[in-house]
Design a protein around this motif. Structure first.
Motif, PDB file in Angstrom:
ATOM      1  N   ASP A  77     -40.958  29.921 -22.884  1.00  0.00           N
ATOM      2  CA  ASP A  77     -40.622  31.007 -21.965  1.00  0.00           C
ATOM      3  C   ASP A  77     -39.707  31.960 -22.724  1.00  0.00           C
ATOM      4  N   GLY A  78     -40.265  33.090 -23.167  1.00  0.00           N
ATOM      5  CA  GLY A  78     -39.502  34.035 -23.982  1.00  0.00           C
ATOM      6  C   GLY A  78     -39.040  33.364 -25.260  1.00  0.00           C
ATOM      7  N   PRO A  79     -37.728  33.434 -25.556  1.00  0.00           N
ATOM      8  CA  PRO A  79     -37.225  32.835 -26.792  1.00  0.00           C
ATOM      9  C   PRO A  79     -36.994  31.321 -26.683  1.00  0.00           C
ATOM     10  N   TYR A  80     -37.267  30.749 -25.537  1.00  0.00           N
ATOM     11  CA  TYR A  80     -36.993  29.325 -25.313  1.00  0.00           C
ATOM     12  C   TYR A  80     -38.265  28.498 -25.424  1.00  0.00           C
ATOM     13  N   ALA A  81     -38.155  27.371 -26.136  1.00  0.00           N
ATOM     14  CA  ALA A  81     -39.295  26.458 -26.291  1.00  0.00           C
ATOM     15  C   ALA A  81     -38.765  25.032 -26.330  1.00  0.00           C
ATOM     16  N   ASN A  82     -39.486  24.144 -25.646  1.00  0.00           N
ATOM     17  CA  ASN A  82     -39.055  22.750 -25.641  1.00  0.00           C
ATOM     18  C   ASN A  82     -40.202  21.868 -25.180  1.00  0.00           C
ATOM     19  N   ASN A  83     -40.226  20.643 -25.704  1.00  0.00           N
ATOM     20  CA  ASN A  83     -41.209  19.666 -25.248  1.00  0.00           C
ATOM     21  C   ASN A  83     -40.523  18.504 -24.501  1.00  0.00           C
ATOM     22  N   TRP A  84     -39.256  18.659 -24.156  1.00  0.00           N
ATOM     23  CA  TRP A  84     -38.548  17.687 -23.333  1.00  0.00           C
ATOM     24  C   TRP A  84     -38.674  18.087 -21.877  1.00  0.00           C
ATOM     25  N   TRP A  85     -38.884  17.093 -21.018  1.00  0.00           N
ATOM     26  CA  TRP A  85     -38.969  17.292 -19.571  1.00  0.00           C
ATOM     27  C   TRP A  85     -37.900  16.441 -18.904  1.00  0.00           C
ATOM     28  N   VAL A  86     -37.337  16.963 -17.843  1.00  0.00           N
ATOM     29  CA  VAL A  86     -36.230  16.318 -17.154  1.00  0.00           C
ATOM     30  C   VAL A  86     -36.678  15.912 -15.750  1.00  0.00           C
ATOM     31  N   GLN A  87     -36.435  14.653 -15.404  1.00  0.00           N
ATOM     32  CA  GLN A  87     -36.755  14.184 -14.052  1.00  0.00           C
ATOM     33  C   GLN A  87     -35.552  14.503 -13.156  1.00  0.00           C
ATOM     34  N   VAL A  88     -35.811  15.244 -12.072  1.00  0.00           N
ATOM     35  CA  VAL A  88     -34.728  15.732 -11.219  1.00  0.00           C
ATOM     36  C   VAL A  88     -35.015  15.493  -9.738  1.00  0.00           C
ATOM     37  N   THR A  89     -33.946  15.554  -8.948  1.00  0.00           N
ATOM     38  CA  THR A  89     -34.057  15.656  -7.491  1.00  0.00           C
ATOM     39  C   THR A  89     -33.161  16.807  -7.069  1.00  0.00           C
ATOM     40  N   ALA A  90     -33.609  17.491  -6.033  1.00  0.00           N
ATOM     41  CA  ALA A  90     -32.861  18.638  -5.518  1.00  0.00           C
ATOM     42  C   ALA A  90     -32.922  18.636  -3.996  1.00  0.00           C
ATOM     43  N   GLY A  91     -32.629  17.484  -3.412  1.00  0.00           N
ATOM     44  CA  GLY A  91     -32.680  17.388  -1.960  1.00  0.00           C
ATOM     45  C   GLY A  91     -34.070  17.136  -1.415  1.00  0.00           C
ATOM     46  N   VAL A 139     -37.895  12.832 -20.938  1.00  0.00           N
ATOM     47  CA  VAL A 139     -38.903  12.314 -21.860  1.00  0.00           C
ATOM     48  C   VAL A 139     -39.572  13.489 -22.556  1.00  0.00           C
ATOM     49  N   LYS A 140     -40.238  13.188 -23.656  1.00  0.00           N
ATOM     50  CA  LYS A 140     -41.045  14.225 -24.317  1.00  0.00           C
ATOM     51  C   LYS A 140     -42.363  14.363 -23.583  1.00  0.00           C
ATOM     52  N   GLY A 141     -42.825  15.592 -23.473  1.00  0.00           N
ATOM     53  CA  GLY A 141     -44.087  15.875 -22.808  1.00  0.00           C
ATOM     54  C   GLY A 141     -44.707  17.140 -23.385  1.00  0.00           C
ATOM     55  N   ASP A 142     -45.431  17.864 -22.553  1.00  0.00           N
ATOM     56  CA  ASP A 142     -46.063  19.114 -22.988  1.00  0.00           C
ATOM     57  C   ASP A 142     -45.014  20.150 -23.383  1.00  0.00           C
ATOM     58  N   THR A 143     -45.360  20.978 -24.359  1.00  0.00           N
ATOM     59  CA  THR A 143     -44.471  22.051 -24.801  1.00  0.00           C
ATOM     60  C   THR A 143     -44.523  23.222 -23.824  1.00  0.00           C
ATOM     61  N   VAL A 144     -43.341  23.726 -23.475  1.00  0.00           N
ATOM     62  CA  VAL A 144     -43.221  24.897 -22.607  1.00  0.00           C
ATOM     63  C   VAL A 144     -42.491  25.979 -23.399  1.00  0.00           C
ATOM     64  N   ASN A 197     -45.270  16.024 -10.795  1.00  0.00           N
ATOM     65  CA  ASN A 197     -45.213  14.574 -10.641  1.00  0.00           C
ATOM     66  C   ASN A 197     -45.152  13.854 -11.990  1.00  0.00           C
ATOM     67  N   CYS A 198     -45.386  14.566 -13.081  1.00  0.00           N
ATOM     68  CA  CYS A 198     -45.314  13.984 -14.418  1.00  0.00           C
ATOM     69  C   CYS A 198     -44.866  15.075 -15.391  1.00  0.00           C
ATOM     70  N   PRO A 199     -44.435  14.701 -16.594  1.00  0.00           N
ATOM     71  CA  PRO A 199     -43.959  15.685 -17.567  1.00  0.00           C
ATOM     72  C   PRO A 199     -45.105  16.328 -18.355  1.00  0.00           C
ATOM     73  N   SER A 200     -46.042  16.901 -17.626  1.00  0.00           N
ATOM     74  CA  SER A 200     -47.246  17.443 -18.256  1.00  0.00           C
ATOM     75  C   SER A 200     -47.891  18.484 -17.348  1.00  0.00           C
ATOM     76  N   PHE A 201     -48.593  19.419 -17.966  1.00  0.00           N
ATOM     77  CA  PHE A 201     -49.360  20.397 -17.191  1.00  0.00           C
ATOM     78  C   PHE A 201     -50.562  19.751 -16.504  1.00  0.00           C
ATOM     79  N   SER A 202     -50.918  18.529 -16.908  1.00  0.00           N
ATOM     80  CA  SER A 202     -52.043  17.844 -16.271  1.00  0.00           C
ATOM     81  C   SER A 202     -51.733  17.480 -14.815  1.00  0.00           C
ATOM     82  N   CYS A 203     -50.460  17.416 -14.465  1.00  0.00           N
ATOM     83  CA  CYS A 203     -50.064  17.179 -13.071  1.00  0.00           C
ATOM     84  C   CYS A 203     -49.829  18.533 -12.401  1.00  0.00           C
ATOM     85  N   ALA A 204     -50.486  18.730 -11.296  1.00  0.00           N
ATOM     86  CA  ALA A 204     -50.311  19.985 -10.562  1.00  0.00           C
ATOM     87  C   ALA A 204     -48.879  20.081 -10.035  1.00  0.00           C
ATOM     88  N   PRO A 205     -48.357  21.297  -9.919  1.00  0.00           N
ATOM     89  CA  PRO A 205     -47.025  21.450  -9.329  1.00  0.00           C
ATOM     90  C   PRO A 205     -47.031  21.004  -7.868  1.00  0.00           C
TER      91      PRO A 205
END
Length: 130
Positions: free
Chosen positions: A83-97, A76-81, A51-59
């Motif tokens: 995963d393997g060689p990939y790292a980013n602090n940008w979060w994307v707001q999406v819809t998927a149906g 927006v910028k948020g918490d850093t994620v 619900n937000c670009p942060s680990f503070s919001c539960a999935p």
């Protein structure tokens, strides 16, 4: 009688033209609505949406994205994620149906580490809804 046939023919042609115009207008509406989003591909499996670009919001429960194209609204910028060689602090707001939510840019197939996803507006450019 020939006059009636031509009147019916003119009416039929006018009706067909009106239907075609209506279909064109109706067909254009979804494309205009979708123009505020950018299609992006989620390359990973079982990506949590929040619900937000942060680990503070539960999935969201029962919402996982797996190798699917989604509509991206903004980022927006948020918490850093990492995963393997990939790292980013940008979060994307999406819809998927389903509900609108946030995923890490790490799981979007375009872009580079520590950078926003190309073509997706940032929060200051608009389109971010709560």
């Amino acid at each position: 009688m020939p006059q009636r046939t031509s009147r019916l023919r003119r009416t039929a042609v006018a009706a067909a033209a009106a239907c075609g115009a209506a279909i064109s207008v109706l067909g254009a509406a979804p494309a205009q609505a979708a123009s505020n989003t950018v299609d992006v591909y989620v390359w990973a499996t079982d990506v949590n949406m929040r619900n937000c670009p942060s680990f503070s919001c539960a999935p969201y429960s029962h919402v996982k994205l797996s190798q699917v194209t989604v509509d991206a609204h903004c980022q927006v910028k948020g918490d850093t994620v990492v995963d393997g060689p990939y790292a980013n602090n940008w979060w994307v707001q999406v819809t998927a149906g389903g509900p609108r939510g946030w995923i890490s840019a790490v799981y979007v197939s375009t872009g580079n580490n520590w950078e926003p996803i190309p073509g997706v507006p940032t929060q200051r450019e608009g389109n971010c809804a709560p």
